[in-house]
Scaffold this motif. Sequence first.
Motif, mmCIF file in Angstrom:
data_model
loop_
_atom_site.group_PDB
_atom_site.id
_atom_site.type_symbol
_atom_site.label_atom_id
_atom_site.label_comp_id
_atom_site.label_asym_id
_atom_site.label_seq_id
_atom_site.Cartn_x
_atom_site.Cartn_y
_atom_site.Cartn_z
ATOM 1 N N LYS A 15 0.813 -1.223 0.000
ATOM 2 C CA LYS A 15 0.000 0.000 0.000
ATOM 3 C C LYS A 15 0.847 1.274 0.000
ATOM 4 C CE LYS A 15 -3.902 -2.097 -0.028
ATOM 5 N NZ LYS A 15 -4.772 -2.016 -1.200
ATOM 6 N N GLU A 16 2.117 1.141 0.388
ATOM 7 C CA GLU A 16 3.034 2.287 0.488
ATOM 8 C C GLU A 16 2.494 3.360 1.424
ATOM 9 O OE1 GLU A 16 3.800 3.542 -3.551
ATOM 10 O OE2 GLU A 16 5.358 2.017 -3.796
ATOM 11 N N HIS A 17 1.746 2.935 2.409
ATOM 12 C CA HIS A 17 1.137 3.904 3.329
ATOM 13 C C HIS A 17 0.660 3.146 4.572
ATOM 14 C CE1 HIS A 17 -1.327 7.287 4.685
ATOM 15 N NE2 HIS A 17 -0.730 8.015 3.753
ATOM 16 N N VAL A 18 1.026 3.621 5.740
ATOM 17 C CA VAL A 18 0.670 2.935 6.979
ATOM 18 C C VAL A 18 -0.830 2.996 7.228
ATOM 19 C CG1 VAL A 18 0.916 2.957 9.493
ATOM 20 C CG2 VAL A 18 2.934 3.262 8.058
ATOM 21 N N ARG A 53 4.111 11.815 0.817
ATOM 22 C CA ARG A 53 3.193 11.310 1.843
ATOM 23 C C ARG A 53 3.206 9.787 1.928
ATOM 24 N NH1 ARG A 53 -2.303 15.015 1.216
ATOM 25 N NH2 ARG A 53 -1.327 17.048 1.659
ATOM 26 N N ASN A 54 3.938 9.172 1.050
ATOM 27 C CA ASN A 54 3.965 7.710 1.006
ATOM 28 C C ASN A 54 5.273 7.165 1.555
ATOM 29 O OD1 ASN A 54 1.470 7.851 -0.160
ATOM 30 N ND2 ASN A 54 2.145 7.273 -2.199
ATOM 31 N N LEU A 55 5.284 5.868 1.762
ATOM 32 C CA LEU A 55 6.493 5.169 2.161
ATOM 33 C C LEU A 55 7.001 4.353 0.977
ATOM 34 C CD1 LEU A 55 5.533 3.810 5.696
ATOM 35 C CD2 LEU A 55 7.052 5.729 5.170
ATOM 36 N N GLN A 56 8.297 4.275 0.857
ATOM 37 C CA GLN A 56 8.919 3.511 -0.226
ATOM 38 C C GLN A 56 9.936 2.543 0.372
ATOM 39 O OE1 GLN A 56 11.631 5.498 -3.116
ATOM 40 N NE2 GLN A 56 10.127 4.834 -4.629
#
Length: 296
Positions: A15-18, A53-56
């Motif tokens: 999801k690249e997002h918690v 705003r995302n995680l990679q």
Amino acid sequence: MELRQLQYFLKVAQKEHVTRAAEELHVAQSAVSRQIHQLEQELGVDLFMQKGRNLQLTPVGQLFCKRVDSLLKELDRSVAEVHEFLDPERGEIRIGFPHSLGTHLIPTIVAEFRQHYPHVKFRFKQGTYPSLIKDVLSGEVDLAFISPFPGSDEQVTGDVVMTEELFAILPQNHPLAGETVIRLEQLKDEKFVLFSQGYSLRPIVWQACMQAGFQPQIAFEGGETDTIRGLVAAGMGVSLLPEMALFQTNPLQPAQVRIVEPAVTRTVGLIHRTDGKLPLVARSFRTFLLTYFRVK
């Protein structure tokens, strides 16, 4: 290291997002963040980095993700095998197929199989030729219908289950729409509506046109048989579709005409991983399918 940590990690990677991962997992965002933090502390590396705003995934995170994904899929298969051992008629079959088989063939064979095994579940995945091969190799699906049959391939194996004729489809007001048969070269000056790159029917049609002595002029491209059929019916061009894709699903339909020079066909195969052991229920389904197509 806990199984829950790996499951949370994989979901965040997808999801690249918690927050989005937590919503899909139906847990609090803080719980996901805490488990990821503990996992990173235990490994001694950063698995994610912030990108907007995302995680990679970091490079080491990407490496770890591939292993975790493979591990969890293998765990799922192991659990499924236990359940099937206890009750072979209540397992799940994961099957991939191209869109052109989804309108009629897949619902027909699944309905017939479930008459014998009413409690078996199915998980379906549509895809293009390369994506179906990838899904079989990764273990995403147990079996896949694929066209054309891949022939010699060390990584996948299977059987050709049918050879299907392709028909010319034309607008209803086309001069050739009333013909019983035509030669493909009669369409050399027409605009074609073809499948997009990556779809297996595109090279089949392209090669047939080249064999007939011309290169098709592409007016429109699409990714679904309904789209191709609808555009042709609306007068946007002509095309070739397999007989199985010509079942009527809406009032606007093109004319269909048999092609005799050259005859255009496609092979449809059923494949699985060469080195993979099929679950019991998938083996039963494969045996059913091979018998089904032999008697058709």
